[in-house]
Design an enzyme around this catalytic site. Structure first.
Site: not given
Length: 284
Positions: A135, A198, A234
């Site tokens: 991430d 995300k 996400k």
């Protein structure tokens, strides 16, 4: 980067708010309540990203991932645990022989304010330690200065450093100022090779919102229509109740369709959410 910015739809915040308004009143359907709660639980990345994390903290998180509630027969597992790179090897050991993935933040998380060389080194370190997923967060300062090629190339370099690992690109939508910027950042991340986009690091407010997530979903839908390639999404930060999770899932199904209703393409970055989902399941 060969993005044609003239073809990127302009986002009217009023229109976006109207588009998501109906999801804000979505209820968990009684007929499929157990299935919906289990699905949401299976989409969670349990996360600890604190300065005072210890070996005990990571072991406790991994134990929770594997033993969410041993007294509830309908419980599934979470998708992943997310930790800092220095704890990846420990998490891999604690989760061995399970289906739970190990995700690691990398690239100067959460600010992203460091050199590309250091970002790549940290990413490679996390991968070598055994991370399944990375991430990263975009350079918001560069983005706000409209240095879009810099942002694109940095993401592409991080993707290369990831190798076969899944790359989730955090836009930090709360710092992008407008939904129009959220759409542009989504397009850049996807073009650069993101496997997921995300919303947030969870370190600032606002974090995930239905509006920003909807705009990101629209970018994914348009990309899928052009290429046939599915990109994951996400929402992360501030999602703490089962009811709110159901709103996101209703929007996901309407906007992207049933093929996205799996943790391969949708995650919640919301550790507190797991507790409420378990509470709801315990009453069934």
């Amino acid at each position: 980067m060969n993005l044609n910015f003239s073809k990127i739809p302009k986002i009217d915040p009023v229109d976006a708010e109207k588009s998501v308004a109906r999801y804000k009143t979505s209820l968990i359907k009684n007929g499929g309540k157990t299935q919906s709660l289990r699905l949401a639980l299976n989409m969670i990345d349990l996360t600890t990203l604190n300065g005072d994390d210890t070996v005990a903290t990571i072991k406790q998180l991994c134990h929770k991932a594997l033993h969410l509630a041993d007294n509830i027969s309908v419980v599934s597992t979470v998708a992943a645990v997310c930790v800092y790179p220095n704890f990846v090897k420990l998490a891999v050991k604690e989760l061995e022989k399970s289906s739970v993935k190990v995700a690691s933040v990398a690239g100067g998380f959460p600010s992203g304010q460091t050199s590309l060389e250091i970002k790549i080194a940290e990413t490679k370190y996390a991968v070598e330690e055994g991370a399944d997923e990375i991430d990263m967060v975009i350079s918001r300062g560069k983005f706000l200065d409209e240095e879009y090629n810099f942002v694109h190339d940095e993401i592409a370099s991080m993707k290369e450093a990831c190798g076969s690992c899944c790359l989730k690109v955090i836009l930090e939508t709360g710092e992008l100022l407008t939904l129009n910027n959220v759409r542009i950042a989504s397009e850049i991340a996807i073009a650069a090779g993101a496997d997921f986009i995300k919303t947030s690091t969870g370190k600032i407010t606002p974090a995930a919102t239905l509006e920003s997530t909807y705009v990101m979903m629209q970018a994914i839908a348009d990309y899928y229509e052009r290429t046939g390639k599915m990109i994951g999404i996400k929402p992360a930060g501030g999602i703490a109740s089962a009811q709110v999770a159901m709103q996101y899932l209703a929007m996901l199904e309407d906007t992207l369709g049933k093929k996205w209703m799996t943790n391969k393409y949708f995650r919640f970055g919301a550790s507190r959410l797991a507790d409420d989902l378990l509470l709801q399941l315990s009453t069934l």
